[in-house]
Design an enzyme around this catalytic site. Structure first.
Site, PDB file in Angstrom:
ATOM      1  N   ARG A 122      12.979  -3.511  10.909  1.00  0.00           N
ATOM      2  CA  ARG A 122      11.966  -2.837  11.734  1.00  0.00           C
ATOM      3  C   ARG A 122      11.586  -3.771  12.882  1.00  0.00           C
ATOM      4  O   ARG A 122      11.393  -4.972  12.667  1.00  0.00           O
ATOM      5  CB  ARG A 122      10.721  -2.582  10.873  1.00  0.00           C
ATOM      6  CG  ARG A 122      10.461  -1.128  10.556  1.00  0.00           C
ATOM      7  CD  ARG A 122       9.401  -0.963   9.502  1.00  0.00           C
ATOM      8  NE  ARG A 122       8.047  -1.237   9.977  1.00  0.00           N
ATOM      9  CZ  ARG A 122       6.942  -0.995   9.268  1.00  0.00           C
ATOM     10  NH1 ARG A 122       7.040  -0.470   8.052  1.00  0.00           N
ATOM     11  NH2 ARG A 122       5.761  -1.274   9.738  1.00  0.00           N
ATOM     12  N   ARG A 146       0.642  -8.977  13.656  1.00  0.00           N
ATOM     13  CA  ARG A 146       0.100  -7.965  12.732  1.00  0.00           C
ATOM     14  C   ARG A 146      -0.867  -8.593  11.731  1.00  0.00           C
ATOM     15  O   ARG A 146      -1.906  -8.014  11.420  1.00  0.00           O
ATOM     16  CB  ARG A 146       1.248  -7.255  11.998  1.00  0.00           C
ATOM     17  CG  ARG A 146       2.037  -6.334  12.937  1.00  0.00           C
ATOM     18  CD  ARG A 146       3.370  -5.956  12.342  1.00  0.00           C
ATOM     19  NE  ARG A 146       3.259  -5.060  11.193  1.00  0.00           N
ATOM     20  CZ  ARG A 146       4.199  -4.910  10.278  1.00  0.00           C
ATOM     21  NH1 ARG A 146       5.332  -5.590  10.355  1.00  0.00           N
ATOM     22  NH2 ARG A 146       4.030  -4.078   9.278  1.00  0.00           N
ATOM     23  N   LYS A 200       0.837  -1.212   0.000  1.00  0.00           N
ATOM     24  CA  LYS A 200       0.000   0.000   0.000  1.00  0.00           C
ATOM     25  C   LYS A 200       0.868   1.257   0.000  1.00  0.00           C
ATOM     26  O   LYS A 200       0.617   2.193  -0.741  1.00  0.00           O
ATOM     27  CB  LYS A 200      -0.890   0.054   1.261  1.00  0.00           C
ATOM     28  CG  LYS A 200      -1.791  -1.130   1.458  1.00  0.00           C
ATOM     29  CD  LYS A 200      -2.683  -0.944   2.692  1.00  0.00           C
ATOM     30  CE  LYS A 200      -1.921  -0.853   4.006  1.00  0.00           C
ATOM     31  NZ  LYS A 200      -1.241  -2.098   4.421  1.00  0.00           N
ATOM     32  N   ARG A 257      12.308  -7.974   4.978  1.00  0.00           N
ATOM     33  CA  ARG A 257      12.587  -6.556   4.726  1.00  0.00           C
ATOM     34  C   ARG A 257      13.727  -6.028   5.607  1.00  0.00           C
ATOM     35  O   ARG A 257      13.772  -6.267   6.802  1.00  0.00           O
ATOM     36  CB  ARG A 257      11.308  -5.761   4.995  1.00  0.00           C
ATOM     37  CG  ARG A 257      11.454  -4.258   4.861  1.00  0.00           C
ATOM     38  CD  ARG A 257      10.144  -3.576   4.653  1.00  0.00           C
ATOM     39  NE  ARG A 257       9.221  -3.737   5.773  1.00  0.00           N
ATOM     40  CZ  ARG A 257       7.987  -3.277   5.767  1.00  0.00           C
ATOM     41  NH1 ARG A 257       7.512  -2.656   4.700  1.00  0.00           N
ATOM     42  NH2 ARG A 257       7.199  -3.457   6.806  1.00  0.00           N
ATOM     43  N   ARG A 260      -8.626   0.906   9.956  1.00  0.00           N
ATOM     44  CA  ARG A 260      -8.204  -0.471  10.216  1.00  0.00           C
ATOM     45  C   ARG A 260      -9.162  -1.212  11.137  1.00  0.00           C
ATOM     46  O   ARG A 260      -8.929  -2.385  11.425  1.00  0.00           O
ATOM     47  CB  ARG A 260      -6.826  -0.468  10.870  1.00  0.00           C
ATOM     48  CG  ARG A 260      -5.695  -0.688   9.858  1.00  0.00           C
ATOM     49  CD  ARG A 260      -4.441  -0.239  10.524  1.00  0.00           C
ATOM     50  NE  ARG A 260      -3.312  -1.082  10.457  1.00  0.00           N
ATOM     51  CZ  ARG A 260      -2.172  -0.699   9.882  1.00  0.00           C
ATOM     52  NH1 ARG A 260      -2.099   0.423   9.216  1.00  0.00           N
ATOM     53  NH2 ARG A 260      -1.110  -1.454   9.956  1.00  0.00           N
TER      54      ARG A 260
HETATM   55  P1  AMP Z   1       1.936   0.310   9.147  1.00  0.00           P
HETATM   56  O1  AMP Z   1       3.225   0.952   8.768  1.00  0.00           O
HETATM   57  O2  AMP Z   1       0.764   0.835   8.376  1.00  0.00           O
HETATM   58  O3  AMP Z   1       2.013  -1.194   9.128  1.00  0.00           O
HETATM   59  O4  AMP Z   1       1.651   0.731  10.666  1.00  0.00           O
HETATM   60  C1  AMP Z   1       2.576   0.431  11.690  1.00  0.00           C
HETATM   61  C2  AMP Z   1       1.884   0.432  13.048  1.00  0.00           C
HETATM   62  O5  AMP Z   1       1.306   1.727  13.305  1.00  0.00           O
HETATM   63  C3  AMP Z   1       0.726  -0.542  13.198  1.00  0.00           C
HETATM   64  O6  AMP Z   1       1.162  -1.853  13.501  1.00  0.00           O
HETATM   65  C4  AMP Z   1      -0.037   0.113  14.356  1.00  0.00           C
HETATM   66  O7  AMP Z   1       0.606  -0.106  15.595  1.00  0.00           O
HETATM   67  C5  AMP Z   1       0.075   1.591  14.015  1.00  0.00           C
HETATM   68  N1  AMP Z   1      -1.028   2.015  13.121  1.00  0.00           N
HETATM   69  C6  AMP Z   1      -0.942   2.415  11.829  1.00  0.00           C
HETATM   70  N2  AMP Z   1      -2.148   2.717  11.327  1.00  0.00           N
HETATM   71  C7  AMP Z   1      -3.045   2.501  12.322  1.00  0.00           C
HETATM   72  C8  AMP Z   1      -4.457   2.593  12.430  1.00  0.00           C
HETATM   73  N3  AMP Z   1      -5.210   2.993  11.386  1.00  0.00           N
HETATM   74  N4  AMP Z   1      -5.031   2.271  13.609  1.00  0.00           N
HETATM   75  C9  AMP Z   1      -4.290   1.890  14.664  1.00  0.00           C
HETATM   76  N5  AMP Z   1      -2.952   1.748  14.632  1.00  0.00           N
HETATM   77  C10 AMP Z   1      -2.323   2.046  13.476  1.00  0.00           C
END
Ligand code: AMP
Length: 214
Positions: A162, A173, A15, A128, A90
């Site tokens: 990461r 996740r 994404k 990654r 989410r």
């Molecule tokens: P991502 O890079 O999109 O995978 O986001 C990394 C982390 O940020 C996630 O595992 C959550 O801990 C937090 N996060 C990102 N977007 C959201 C969301 N819409 N709602 C809650 N937590 C989020």
């Protein structure tokens, strides 16, 4: 009418890559909650520490805090027209909060599902690595560096992983995605606002498909 484009897909579906391309080539602002939280967690405040520990666990930040940062970010002038949400909503509560925001902002919501198989997601996430100096992204399975563990461009930079890309955190996740986020696909489908695209294959092919929908 301006749109809010919502990219939905499991962690590792690509994404962020596609959102960045749309921003670069079409000037559509990319609002990534994951990136905003990553920036936020570096501050030395109690809230930043809380965000840091939740993110490191692979779990989600609270709906209300997430809504607050999305709301604040999308009140800036660059989001007066169409903008794209990467990683938001989410949960069902977030989807609901977004409906209210869209009405307030006079925009329609269009959702795009980026679909990638579980095996492929596991490889993309746990494989990654990135260079701490230049940010170059590698993958030990599909795009390994020339020297194991080191950046091609900065030969003394040890590649980072990461914290939430470890196998244990990736499992959390993906389970969180299945439980809380996947049901949103039905929600957007039922209201005729969902398009599904295949997220495996060439980045440029996937981009063209998304661009066609946008
Ligand atoms: P991502 O890079 O999109 O995978 O986001 C990394 C982390 O940020 C996630 O595992 C959550 O801990 C937090 N996060 C990102 N977007 C959201 C969301 N819409 N709602 C809650 N937590 C989020």
């Amino acid at each position: 009418m301006s749109k809010i484009i919502v990219l939905i897909g499991a962690p590792g579906a690509g994404k962020g890559t596609q959102a960045r391309l749309l921003q670069e080539r079409r000037g559509i602002p990319q609002i990534s909650t994951g990136n905003m939280f990553r920036e936020m967690k570096n501050a030395d405040t109690p809230l930043a520490h809380e965000v840091q520990s939740i993110m490191a666990s692979g779990k989600l930040i609270s709906d209300d805090l997430t809504y607050k940062i999305v709301r604040e970010r999308t009140s800036k002038p660059d989001t007066a027209g169409t903008y794209l949400l990467d990683g938001y909503p989410r949960t069902a509560v977030q989807a609901d909060q977004l409906e209210g925001l869209a009405t307030e902002q006079g925009k329609t919501i269009r959702a795009i599902e980026v679909d990638v198989s579980r095996d492929e997601l596991l490889k993309r996430l746990t494989g990654r690595r990135s260079c701490p100096v230049c940010g170059e992204i590698y993958n030990i399975y599909s795009k390994p560096p020339k020297v194991d563990g080191f950046c091609d461009l900065h030969s003394d930079a040890v590649l980072d992983q990461r914290a939430d890309d470890s196998e244990e955190k990736v499992t959390v996740r993906l389970a969180t995605y299945d439980e809380l986020t996947r049901p949103l696909l039905d929600y957007y489908e039922r209201s005729g606002r969902l398009k599904k695209i295949d997220g495996t294959g060439e980045i440029e092919d996937i981009y063209r498909e998304i661009e066609g929908i946008v």
